[in-house]
Motif scaffolding. Sequence first.
Motif, PDB file in Angstrom:
ATOM      1  N   VAL A   1      25.861  33.355  54.809  1.00 12.81           N
ATOM      2  CA  VAL A   1      26.425  34.901  54.611  1.00 12.81           C
ATOM      3  C   VAL A   1      27.370  35.277  53.927  1.00 12.81           C
ATOM      4  N   PHE A   2      28.100  34.979  54.366  1.00 14.54           N
ATOM      5  CA  PHE A   2      29.924  35.625  53.582  1.00 14.54           C
ATOM      6  C   PHE A   2      29.218  34.986  52.301  1.00 14.54           C
ATOM      7  N   SER A   3      28.961  33.984  51.405  1.00 17.22           N
ATOM      8  CA  SER A   3      28.957  33.781  49.804  1.00 17.22           C
ATOM      9  C   SER A   3      28.344  35.268  49.496  1.00 17.22           C
ATOM     10  N   GLY A   4      26.107  35.230  50.045  1.00 17.62           N
ATOM     11  CA  GLY A   4      26.138  36.575  49.841  1.00 17.62           C
ATOM     12  C   GLY A   4      26.380  37.545  49.235  1.00 17.62           C
ATOM     13  N   GLY A   5      28.368  38.339  49.963  1.00 13.81           N
ATOM     14  CA  GLY A   5      28.124  38.787  49.181  1.00 13.81           C
ATOM     15  C   GLY A   5      29.089  38.914  47.935  1.00 13.81           C
ATOM     16  N   LEU A   6      29.185  37.661  46.957  1.00 10.95           N
ATOM     17  CA  LEU A   6      29.681  37.817  46.167  1.00 10.95           C
ATOM     18  C   LEU A   6      28.977  38.164  44.860  1.00 10.95           C
ATOM     19  N   GLY A   7      29.407  37.800  44.247  1.00  8.39           N
ATOM     20  CA  GLY A   7      28.981  38.171  42.496  1.00  8.39           C
ATOM     21  C   GLY A   7      28.876  39.247  41.926  1.00  8.39           C
ATOM     22  N   LYS A   8      29.128  41.102  42.578  1.00  5.29           N
ATOM     23  CA  LYS A   8      28.904  42.206  42.845  1.00  5.29           C
ATOM     24  C   LYS A   8      30.636  42.358  41.805  1.00  5.29           C
ATOM     25  N   VAL A   9      31.114  41.878  41.926  1.00 12.39           N
ATOM     26  CA  VAL A   9      32.609  41.896  40.851  1.00 12.39           C
ATOM     27  C   VAL A   9      32.708  40.396  39.992  1.00 12.39           C
ATOM     28  N   ARG A  10      33.578  40.300  38.810  1.00 13.04           N
ATOM     29  CA  ARG A  10      33.870  39.634  38.481  1.00 13.04           C
ATOM     30  C   ARG A  10      34.136  38.599  38.597  1.00 13.04           C
ATOM     31  N   ASP A  11      34.600  37.307  38.248  1.00 10.04           N
ATOM     32  CA  ASP A  11      35.228  36.037  38.202  1.00 10.04           C
ATOM     33  C   ASP A  11      35.554  35.482  40.340  1.00 10.04           C
ATOM     34  N   SER A  12      33.755  35.539  40.625  1.00  9.71           N
ATOM     35  CA  SER A  12      34.391  35.399  42.407  1.00  9.71           C
ATOM     36  C   SER A  12      34.169  34.780  41.926  1.00  9.71           C
ATOM     37  N   ARG A  13      35.220  33.789  43.339  1.00  7.40           N
ATOM     38  CA  ARG A  13      36.028  32.666  44.330  1.00  7.40           C
ATOM     39  C   ARG A  13      35.684  31.974  45.176  1.00  7.40           C
ATOM     40  N   GLU A  14      35.359  30.747  45.515  1.00  2.70           N
ATOM     41  CA  GLU A  14      34.928  30.877  46.960  1.00  2.70           C
ATOM     42  C   GLU A  14      35.874  29.600  47.286  1.00  2.70           C
ATOM     43  N   PHE A  15      36.601  29.513  48.721  1.00  9.18           N
ATOM     44  CA  PHE A  15      37.921  27.575  48.314  1.00  9.18           C
ATOM     45  C   PHE A  15      37.161  28.391  49.801  1.00  9.18           C
ATOM     46  N   PHE A  16      37.129  26.842  50.349  1.00 11.83           N
ATOM     47  CA  PHE A  16      37.288  25.842  50.746  1.00 11.83           C
ATOM     48  C   PHE A  16      38.481  24.736  51.673  1.00 11.83           C
ATOM     49  N   ILE A  17      39.323  25.157  52.577  1.00 14.34           N
ATOM     50  CA  ILE A  17      40.021  24.797  52.196  1.00 14.34           C
ATOM     51  C   ILE A  17      39.955  23.970  54.261  1.00 14.34           C
ATOM     52  N   GLY A  18      41.481  22.928  54.375  1.00 13.36           N
ATOM     53  CA  GLY A  18      41.265  21.951  56.065  1.00 13.36           C
ATOM     54  C   GLY A  18      41.724  20.817  55.749  1.00 13.36           C
ATOM     55  N   THR A  19      41.749  20.187  56.689  1.00 13.93           N
ATOM     56  CA  THR A  19      42.188  19.808  57.697  1.00 13.93           C
ATOM     57  C   THR A  19      40.839  18.865  57.998  1.00 13.93           C
ATOM     58  N   ASP A  20      40.500  17.372  58.207  1.00 13.66           N
ATOM     59  CA  ASP A  20      39.557  16.505  59.023  1.00 13.66           C
ATOM     60  C   ASP A  20      39.203  17.087  60.179  1.00 13.66           C
TER      61      ASP A  20
END
Length: 571
Positions: free
Chosen positions: A203-222
């Motif tokens: 859902v949220f990655s679908g909003g990327l790519g409309k501005v340059r240098d799009s990034r995604e960060f996956f953060i967490g502890t197990d």
Amino acid sequence: MITYNYIQNYIQMWRDGEIILNKERILLIEWLEQDILTMQDIYFDSEQIENFIRFAEKWYFPLAPFQKFLTCFIFLRYKDTDDLVFDEFFIYMARGAGKNGFVSALVNYFISELHGIDFYNVSIVANSEKQAKTSFTEVYNAIDMNDDLKGYFKHQKAVIESVDTKAIFQFHTSNASTKDGLRDGCVVYDEVHEYENNDVVDVFSGGLGKVRDSREFFIGTDGFVRDGFIDRLKERAISILKREVSVKEDSLFPFMCCIDDEEEMHDTNMWQKANPMFHPPLSSYAKTLFKKVLKQYNKLKNDSSGYENFITKRMNLPKVNLEKSVASWKKIVATNQGYDLAELKKRECIGSVDYASIRDFVACGLLFVKNDYFIIPRELSYSFICKPFADKHYAYSTPKAEGNNKKDHRKFAPIREWEEEGLLKVLDKNSMDPYIVVGWFVDRRNEGWNIKKIVGDNFRMEILRPLFEAEGFEVETIRNPDAASALLAPKIELAFDDERIIWGDNPMMRWYSNNVLVVIDSKGNKLYRKKEAVKRKTDGFMMFLYGVWASRDLEEHDISASLDFLSALNF
């Protein structure tokens, strides 16, 4: 080979023995030095790297060497296109390692004039509003407490906006139905161990790519959700670190911190493997945190109830308490082995069924034995579920975009997804129709499977027995399932340990088995129960248990020749 001083300093600290790294970060260094830093068409954007470090250290906190190391790869670019080399980042560390603090400074920088990209919106997503607001609140407070920052950012309770770039930073919970209107430059997925599948990311990655240098960060502890999003992400990260895919094929940067072995939790010097904040010399923050973690560890000597949580969260090593679980998650995953259906069709099998309740689940399967391996092929394992139960406890009829069973992710079961994969059928009935269950076995026999007998427990077999016998099946009833559990527990434990249980790629059977609670009675017998009474079903595992019970009657050799001989006889 290209490099940057923060990268070289961090690697040299390890080579000089000043810090200790876990095997995943050692693989990371090998991968970087052999595959990435040797590339001729990339460069480090030093202006952005230095700007961010100065920004973070002025308004937030001094960055640790590992955080500066990470920063370099966030601003690594291709020379010809100026595109980012890495546009996804997996930051996987123990609780307290500063994931959120680092991200807070980073997203504040991303929306700033220093980053220099107009409308570079940032969203942070988590399963709960409290967690989603963690970094947002930190950025809000940093602005609120510094008059200089107030001239650059408008901060409100739900959104922070850059005066110059008009970029905004906002938080979201993962159960929102749609975010199609977003135009993000960056999305941070927080506490990814709670994500049961890819739906939130999709859902949220679908909003990327409309501005340059799009990034995604996956953060967490197990955490405690197995076979979910984080397990898939870890598998993907390891395949990158093992150089099974190239950076052109997968642009994820995996920074993974955990102890390598359970015994290392008893050596405080090894804790830095899971928490890089514990790399010497310790900052004042790290010293305080270390004392807290040490206190929690010492408590385990007198109260072991927190052991599973400590090793999972503080050491970042997923732990299943073997006194409570039928097998470790690693051994449950090891059931995903191949098999030859055509060869199995020449063998006898046991038809087993668990029909404990008429209002929720029924599990059916055909079990084969070959060279001491217990095999239930994915294609010959099936469950039926009553729709009212699926709706009430697993949100079966809830639209997919709205999520599924968000209140307790440990008990999650993606029923609709498993139905689409052909592992089960949801029946629009209030109670189970026994004729449907019997019909499943009749269909398998009609396909040519050699079912020697049907086995199940005594609780519902008074309903099923006459229906099975009317179809010509031999039926065996287990009158005391607890006695069967006590007798078979050592055999099943050994089969798991030796990886002699084969179900193929069957997430539902893995889920069933991971839900099993092992209790020890007053006589020392191991009995199988449920870790939670309602949602964490064990029907498939019990079906497997019954099959193992009756497998003593199976011929282990190929019986096709015998069948051919019998069919040739003229009676």
